[in-house]
Design a protein around this motif. Structure first.
Motif, PDB file in Angstrom:
ATOM      1  N   LYS A 138       0.806  -1.213   0.000  1.00 31.07           N
ATOM      2  CA  LYS A 138       0.000   0.000   0.000  1.00 31.07           C
ATOM      3  C   LYS A 138       0.841   1.265   0.000  1.00 31.07           C
ATOM      4  CE  LYS A 138      -3.845  -2.211   2.290  1.00 31.07           C
ATOM      5  NZ  LYS A 138      -4.758  -2.247   3.422  1.00 31.07           N
ATOM      6  N   GLU A 139       2.130   1.140   0.197  1.00 27.89           N
ATOM      7  CA  GLU A 139       2.982   2.311   0.301  1.00 27.89           C
ATOM      8  C   GLU A 139       4.024   2.328  -0.811  1.00 27.89           C
ATOM      9  OE1 GLU A 139       2.286   4.685   2.421  1.00 27.89           O
ATOM     10  OE2 GLU A 139       0.680   3.460   3.237  1.00 27.89           O
ATOM     11  N   THR A 140       4.393   3.523  -1.252  1.00 29.14           N
ATOM     12  CA  THR A 140       5.465   3.677  -2.232  1.00 29.14           C
ATOM     13  C   THR A 140       6.736   3.071  -1.657  1.00 29.14           C
ATOM     14  OG1 THR A 140       4.497   5.667  -3.165  1.00 29.14           O
ATOM     15  CG2 THR A 140       6.871   5.387  -3.452  1.00 29.14           C
TER      16      THR A 140
ATOM     17  N   VAL B 187       4.922   2.852  -6.975  1.00 27.22           N
ATOM     18  CA  VAL B 187       4.563   4.211  -6.594  1.00 27.22           C
ATOM     19  C   VAL B 187       3.058   4.230  -6.347  1.00 27.22           C
ATOM     20  CG1 VAL B 187       4.495   6.625  -7.301  1.00 27.22           C
ATOM     21  CG2 VAL B 187       6.438   5.183  -7.966  1.00 27.22           C
ATOM     22  N   ARG B 188       2.694   4.551  -5.131  1.00 19.59           N
ATOM     23  CA  ARG B 188       1.272   4.595  -4.771  1.00 19.59           C
ATOM     24  C   ARG B 188       0.592   5.735  -5.530  1.00 19.59           C
ATOM     25  NH1 ARG B 188      -1.261   5.097   1.294  1.00 19.59           N
ATOM     26  NH2 ARG B 188      -3.410   5.241   0.599  1.00 19.59           N
ATOM     27  N   PRO B 189      -0.559   5.462  -6.144  1.00 16.24           N
ATOM     28  CA  PRO B 189      -1.278   6.529  -6.847  1.00 16.24           C
ATOM     29  C   PRO B 189      -1.668   7.659  -5.885  1.00 16.24           C
ATOM     30  CG  PRO B 189      -2.199   4.382  -7.385  1.00 16.24           C
ATOM     31  CD  PRO B 189      -1.229   4.177  -6.263  1.00 16.24           C
ATOM     32  N   SER B 190      -1.733   8.869  -6.410  1.00 15.18           N
ATOM     33  CA  SER B 190      -2.074  10.009  -5.557  1.00 15.18           C
ATOM     34  C   SER B 190      -3.554  10.023  -5.186  1.00 15.18           C
ATOM     35  CB  SER B 190      -1.707  11.318  -6.246  1.00 15.18           C
ATOM     36  OG  SER B 190      -2.387  11.429  -7.487  1.00 15.18           O
ATOM     37  N   LYS B 191      -4.406   9.398  -6.009  1.00 21.62           N
ATOM     38  CA  LYS B 191      -5.835   9.330  -5.711  1.00 21.62           C
ATOM     39  C   LYS B 191      -6.273   7.878  -5.625  1.00 21.62           C
ATOM     40  CE  LYS B 191      -7.255  13.625  -7.887  1.00 21.62           C
ATOM     41  NZ  LYS B 191      -8.189  14.240  -8.834  1.00 21.62           N
ATOM     42  N   GLN B 192      -7.201   7.609  -4.725  1.00 26.10           N
ATOM     43  CA  GLN B 192      -7.757   6.267  -4.583  1.00 26.10           C
ATOM     44  C   GLN B 192      -9.086   6.209  -5.331  1.00 26.10           C
ATOM     45  OE1 GLN B 192      -7.991   4.854  -0.586  1.00 26.10           O
ATOM     46  NE2 GLN B 192      -9.245   3.110  -1.129  1.00 26.10           N
TER      47      GLN B 192
END
Length: 63
Positions: A6-8, A41-46
């Motif tokens: 879940k994290e970058t 890289v975790r997306p900036s929006k869910q």
């Protein structure tokens, strides 16, 4: 073990081939070498969670 990424970060994986479907012991079966590094890289929006999902057997590939 199961993990949710879940994290970058930079991750490496191992795979275990167990003796059977209930084999959770790390010391039995065969464990792979580590994978090459995987950069996530975790997306900036869910995205929103879908609602009102249903199975449609009239659609191809659902059998």
């Amino acid at each position: 073990m199961d993990y949710d990424i879940k994290e970058t970060g930079t991750y490496r994986f191992r795979v275990k081939a167990g003796l059977n479907s209930t084999d959770k012991d790390y010391n039995t079966g065969v464990v792979s070498d580590y994978s090459p590094e995987f950069h996530y890289v975790r997306p900036s929006k869910q995205l929103p969670t879908p609602t009102n999902l249903k199975w449609d057997p009239s659609q191809p590939g659902t059998k």
